[in-house]
Scaffold this active site. Structure first.
Site, mmCIF file in Angstrom:
data_model
loop_
_atom_site.group_PDB
_atom_site.id
_atom_site.type_symbol
_atom_site.label_atom_id
_atom_site.label_comp_id
_atom_site.label_asym_id
_atom_site.label_seq_id
_atom_site.Cartn_x
_atom_site.Cartn_y
_atom_site.Cartn_z
ATOM 1 N N LYS A 126 -3.794 -5.347 0.399
ATOM 2 C CA LYS A 126 -3.612 -4.898 1.780
ATOM 3 C C LYS A 126 -4.074 -5.958 2.770
ATOM 4 O O LYS A 126 -3.362 -6.288 3.726
ATOM 5 C CB LYS A 126 -4.330 -3.567 1.986
ATOM 6 N N LYS A 161 -5.773 4.226 5.242
ATOM 7 C CA LYS A 161 -5.753 4.141 3.779
ATOM 8 C C LYS A 161 -6.906 3.275 3.272
ATOM 9 O O LYS A 161 -7.382 2.375 3.976
ATOM 10 C CB LYS A 161 -4.414 3.586 3.286
ATOM 11 N N ARG A 211 10.408 -2.280 -1.833
ATOM 12 C CA ARG A 211 9.733 -3.249 -2.689
ATOM 13 C C ARG A 211 10.658 -4.456 -2.860
ATOM 14 O O ARG A 211 11.745 -4.342 -3.421
ATOM 15 C CB ARG A 211 9.389 -2.621 -4.041
ATOM 16 N N ARG A 226 11.860 2.967 -1.803
ATOM 17 C CA ARG A 226 11.234 4.163 -2.375
ATOM 18 C C ARG A 226 11.143 5.203 -1.261
ATOM 19 O O ARG A 226 10.400 5.037 -0.297
ATOM 20 C CB ARG A 226 9.872 3.790 -2.948
ATOM 21 N N ARG A 234 4.574 9.173 2.079
ATOM 22 C CA ARG A 234 4.406 8.108 1.087
ATOM 23 C C ARG A 234 5.674 7.993 0.246
ATOM 24 O O ARG A 234 6.133 8.974 -0.323
ATOM 25 C CB ARG A 234 3.209 8.407 0.178
ATOM 26 N N ASP A 274 5.810 -5.176 0.095
ATOM 27 C CA ASP A 274 6.170 -3.839 0.556
ATOM 28 C C ASP A 274 6.521 -3.917 2.029
ATOM 29 O O ASP A 274 5.711 -4.380 2.852
ATOM 30 C CB ASP A 274 5.016 -2.860 0.343
ATOM 31 N N GLU A 282 2.167 -4.490 2.659
ATOM 32 C CA GLU A 282 1.286 -4.892 1.565
ATOM 33 C C GLU A 282 1.941 -6.027 0.788
ATOM 34 O O GLU A 282 3.163 -6.192 0.821
ATOM 35 C CB GLU A 282 1.005 -3.727 0.606
ATOM 36 N N ASN A 284 1.754 -7.131 -3.158
ATOM 37 C CA ASN A 284 1.270 -6.756 -4.480
ATOM 38 C C ASN A 284 1.282 -7.968 -5.411
ATOM 39 O O ASN A 284 2.343 -8.538 -5.682
ATOM 40 C CB ASN A 284 2.149 -5.649 -5.061
#
Length: 318
Positions: A126, A161, A211, A226, A234, A274, A282, A284
């Protein structure tokens, strides 16, 4: 010339054959002629200063009833492997950090570790995104309750978060009325003792949390959006979202261009960005997923792209 590849992963017997990205990468490695060895995190150790592991020869198959076969276990010097994939899922805890130290010892002996152990430690998924403010929504990282409340008062509609969450766990949508704001902040910050992130809510989440996979600084031309369940904020598949593969947009490509040079500089060969709407949320680096879904939708070979990048690096090392 055949190369060796070790994988550090969660128990292979427990993965989802249909969805598991690590399996897709291993299948690609085997097709590319790599000899595979399997390790779980508990198999890694240091003997003196030398990186070691209890390894098992591994074969993988494209068969939902039998997707792997393991040989006998033996102690192996990790520095004698050509490359290693670190694919253990979060949580990113002390045990994960200790594993990166062991893999770094193998790296010092010449093993190519994907992704680079130091960068796995340095690049919180993050906070790392905040290195690219031109790509991000308005955000804050703080444990100060008054500062977090002020952020909500300024932006009205906010996502809060934890910095160490995964799969959408611990993500809260605080709407303009501020309902339960105090309780949410108290819980996430442990009453002001833990740093958390606040981001302005991005309404385009209803169209999906995208993603985007980046292999050695180059974007795969398709992403997996997603899409949240009705009533959810979410999109994570682990939180019930459904995946829909799509081509990248011009803005998606621009975001990748902003981030890619830093990824390459940090030895991050396989990364998942993301993106919600036009915003990076984000980055990853630990064990990016969604390869199988994108490959199935568009006939891509993302694992093959990564193996080509790895092979090129090994050639450069001679």
């Amino acid at each position: 010339m055949s190369h060796t590849l070790g994988v550090v992963m969660d128990p292979i017997a427990n993965i989802s054959f249909k969805k598991d990205t690590t399996l897709a990468l291993l299948q690609a490695a085997q097709r590319a002629g790599f000899t595979l060895f399997y390790f779980e995190q508990s198999d890694l150790y240091l003997d003196g200063g030398r990186a070691m592991g209890i390894g098992r020869p591994l074969q993988v198959f494209d068969d939902p009833e039998c997707w792997f076969a393991l040989g006998d276990s033996n102690p192996m010097p990790l520095g004698e492997l050509d490359t290693m994939l670190m694919r253990v899922d979060p949580p990113f805890d002390n045990e994960y950090v200790y594993s990166t130290y062991i893999l770094e010892a193998a790296e010092l002996e010449g093993t190519l570790v994907v992704n680079k152990p130091q960068s796995l430690r340095d690049c919180n998924e993050k906070i790392f995104a905040t290195r690219f403010p031109q790509c991000c929504p308005p955000l804050i990282v703080s444990k100060d309750m008054a500062r977090l409340r002020a952020f909500h008062a300024s932006h009205k509609d906010v996502i809060f978060k934890p910095l160490d969450g995964m799969g959408g766990s611990g993500v809260f949508h605080c709407k303009p009325d501020g309902s339960n704001l105090g309780a949410i902040l108290e819980m996430l910050t442990a009453n002001g003792h833990k740093q958390i992130m606040g981001q302005r809510y991005i309404p385009e989440i209803k169209d999906g949390d995208k993603r985007i996979l980046v292999v050695d600084g180059e974007a795969v031309p398709y992403c997996l959006a997603r899409i949240p369940e009705a009533g959810e904020t979410r999109g994570n598949l682990a939180a019930g979202g459904r995946g829909e593969a799509r081509p990248l947009s011009d803005k998606d490509r621009w975001i990748v261009e902003q981030v890619a040079p830093t990824l390459k500089e940090k030895g991050l060969l396989f990364v998942g960005l993301d993106v919600i709407g036009d915003y990076l949320t984000e980055i990853n680096v630990t064990s990016p997923t969604c390869v199988r879904e994108i490959d199935a939708a568009y006939g891509t070979d993302i694992g093959g792209l990564l193996m080509s990048a790895i092979t090129d690096r090994l050639k450069q090392k001679g």
